[in-house]
Design an enzyme around this catalytic site. Structure first.
Site, PDB file in Angstrom:
ATOM      1  N   GLU A 131     -10.716 -12.098 -10.769  1.00 12.02           N
ATOM      2  CA  GLU A 131     -11.642 -11.001 -10.461  1.00 12.02           C
ATOM      3  C   GLU A 131     -12.238 -11.184  -9.067  1.00 12.02           C
ATOM      4  OE1 GLU A 131     -12.400  -8.292 -11.986  1.00 12.02           O
ATOM      5  OE2 GLU A 131     -11.547  -8.579 -13.970  1.00 12.02           O
ATOM      6  N   GLU A 136      -8.469  -4.302 -19.412  1.00 12.09           N
ATOM      7  CA  GLU A 136      -9.730  -4.896 -18.969  1.00 12.09           C
ATOM      8  C   GLU A 136     -10.742  -3.835 -18.585  1.00 12.09           C
ATOM      9  OE1 GLU A 136     -12.791  -6.903 -16.580  1.00 12.09           O
ATOM     10  OE2 GLU A 136     -11.521  -5.222 -15.999  1.00 12.09           O
ATOM     11  N   GLU A 137     -10.267  -2.752 -17.967  1.00 13.64           N
ATOM     12  CA  GLU A 137     -11.170  -1.678 -17.551  1.00 13.64           C
ATOM     13  C   GLU A 137     -11.454  -0.697 -18.685  1.00 13.64           C
ATOM     14  OE1 GLU A 137     -12.626  -2.007 -14.906  1.00 13.64           O
ATOM     15  OE2 GLU A 137     -11.360  -2.819 -13.317  1.00 13.64           O
ATOM     16  N   HIS A 147     -13.721  -0.252  -7.258  1.00  7.31           N
ATOM     17  CA  HIS A 147     -14.082   0.975  -7.982  1.00  7.31           C
ATOM     18  C   HIS A 147     -14.553   2.097  -7.052  1.00  7.31           C
ATOM     19  CE1 HIS A 147     -14.753  -1.018 -12.203  1.00  7.31           C
ATOM     20  NE2 HIS A 147     -13.748  -1.562 -11.536  1.00  7.31           N
ATOM     21  N   ASP A 203      -4.481  -2.903 -15.110  1.00  7.55           N
ATOM     22  CA  ASP A 203      -5.077  -1.571 -15.261  1.00  7.55           C
ATOM     23  C   ASP A 203      -6.183  -1.386 -14.232  1.00  7.55           C
ATOM     24  OD1 ASP A 203      -6.569  -3.519 -16.783  1.00  7.55           O
ATOM     25  OD2 ASP A 203      -7.700  -1.867 -17.681  1.00  7.55           O
ATOM     26  N   HIS A 209      -5.686  -8.455 -14.721  1.00  7.54           N
ATOM     27  CA  HIS A 209      -5.372  -7.155 -15.335  1.00  7.54           C
ATOM     28  C   HIS A 209      -4.723  -6.227 -14.317  1.00  7.54           C
ATOM     29  CE1 HIS A 209      -8.877  -5.007 -13.481  1.00  7.54           C
ATOM     30  NE2 HIS A 209      -9.459  -6.185 -13.583  1.00  7.54           N
ATOM     31  N   ASP A 212      -9.524  -4.934  -7.055  1.00  6.93           N
ATOM     32  CA  ASP A 212      -9.769  -5.186  -8.479  1.00  6.93           C
ATOM     33  C   ASP A 212      -8.584  -4.726  -9.311  1.00  6.93           C
ATOM     34  OD1 ASP A 212     -11.031  -5.792 -10.860  1.00  6.93           O
ATOM     35  OD2 ASP A 212     -12.376  -4.077 -10.806  1.00  6.93           O
TER      36      ASP A 212
END
Length: 413
Positions: free
Chosen positions: A184, A155-156, A380, A89, A87, A120
């Protein structure tokens, strides 16, 4: 769909491509050019790219990308199809002032690539694109099958207009995936420590117990919902669901919030709410857990089904499935991917099912899937970063995975 050129160009540099992707501030659900960056690199390598925009009521529109290298149109593949899923995003940066760098400048300091998405998981996407480019060039384009990328921008976020919709689109087109690697971040501390071969399921329960508001000095004229809510939560929390099994740790139930919203100390509230989440392994089932929660609520509040409002305290319960547990059983595919990790990092990865959920939960219904990516220590977080050497090593691992797959070591479960 963009046309494939007669001969592929040289493979891109993984770190440079990661920087280009990070410089696109693609906070869910915005794309901000990230998929365009990928298309501009993949098309010259011989990939045919399909941009897929999906919509659904009460959700943001999402841009996705499916790109495939190999002969034949969709639905007429020759040989197996090795898919990489990821992903572009990212989550919001939070307090930008707390970062030591611009979160979207993709700056390299002391061998670390900084930026939102560095771990990520934009760097993993870049690592696979570079690996695929090298692999195609090394084989002079003579590969018995296809190489594909399934890249989502959701995805997020709600995960409604992303991977699931792309998979449905592929099915409608007759396009099949033989195996899939999800990029991931899987490693706790060092690259090569851990590869995910499954994930636990996720079930959320939203419970409201209804009482009768009244004065605390006259409790017989009221019905306090808080004690009943606490009794329900205590009964649920006190049960040991299981002890796990050979591939999964024990299932766990966590109470995530209790809310009453009562500003007065002399008023018995009318309602009390709680939310809980269960992360469960293959020893449990969604249906079984739901029935247990419902029976527990009925036992505490009194009554069953439609009669509970007459025979006891009324409650409302919403049960939401976030994911079902799955396991890609160790076999030729898993073993070959683990061998590639060991060869590329010098470490034999633990085959794990720990952690939260990922889009692998959707892909596993279509083909065998494993997850392997970077170290997840800073995902994150403020100053998210990935080691430049790790990005290049990860690209070598992905190249090794492609080699083993197409050399016939991992074309089946």
């Amino acid at each position: 769909m963009s046309a494939a050129p007669a001969s592929p160009q040289s493979a891109p540099d993984a770190v440079t491509l990661a920087q280009d992707l990070i410089r696109c501030p693609s906070v869910t659900p915005a794309d901000q050019g990230a998929l365009g960056v990928l298309e501009a690199v993949l098309a010259p390598l011989g990939f045919r790219c399909e941009r897929l925009k999906f919509t659904a009521p009460n959700t943001p529109d999402v841009e996705n990308l499916y790109a495939r290298w190999g002969e034949g149109p969709f639905g007429e593949n020759k040989g197996p199809n090795f898919c990489f899923a990821g992903h572009t995003d990212v989550v919001p940066v939070g307090d930008a002032a707390a970062w030591s760098v611009d979160p979207f400048a993709a700056e390299i300091r002391d061998g670390q690539l900084y930026g939102r998405g560095a771990t990520d998981m934009k760097s993993a996407i870049a690592a696979f694109v570079a690996a695929a480019g090298r692999f195609i060039a090394a084989r002079d384009g003579k590969i018995p099958g296809g190489i594909s990328l399934l890249i989502t921008g959701d995805e997020e976020g709600p995960a409604i207009n992303g991977t699931t919709r792309v998979l449905d689109w592929l099915k409608d087109k007759g396009e099949t995936l033989s195996v899939c690697v999800v990029g991931e971040p899987t490693n706790p501390l060092r690259l090569g420590e851990m590869m995910k071969i499954g994930r636990r399921g996720s079930l959320t329960a939203r419970l409201t117990v209804h009482g009768v508001q009244g004065h605390v000095g006259y409790p017989h004229l009221a019905d306090n919902p808080i004690p009943k809510l606490l009794d329900i939560l205590s009964a649920l929390k006190s049960r040991r669901l299981d002890t796990g099994n050979a591939h999964f740790e024990a299932s766990n139930l966590e109470i995530t919030t209790i809310d009453v919203g009562n500003p007065a100390n002399n008023v018995i509230p009318a309602n009390a709410k709680a939310v809980l989440n269960i992360r469960y392994n293959t020893e449990q089932s969604s249906a079984g857990l739901k029935n247990w929660i419902i029976r527990t609520c009925e036992a505490v509040c009194g009554g069953q089904g439609e009669n509970r409002a007459l025979l006891g305290t009324r409650f409302d319960l919403m049960l939401e499935d976030g994911a079902m547990p799955f396991l890609t059983k160790p076999g030729p595919f898993v073993a070959a991917m683990a061998e590639a990790v060991k060869e590329g990092t010098g470490r034999e990865p633990e085959l794990s099912t720990t952690g939260g959920t990922s889009d692998a939960r959707f892909i596993q219904a279509y083909c065998p899937v494993v997850e392997f990516g970077l170290v997840g220590q800073t995902m994150h977080k403020v100053d998210e970063r990935a080691g430049v050497d790790d990005i290049r090593a990860l690209s070598k691992v992905y190249e090794g995975m492609l080699q083993r797959f197409f050399d016939g070591l991992a074309v089946q479960r």
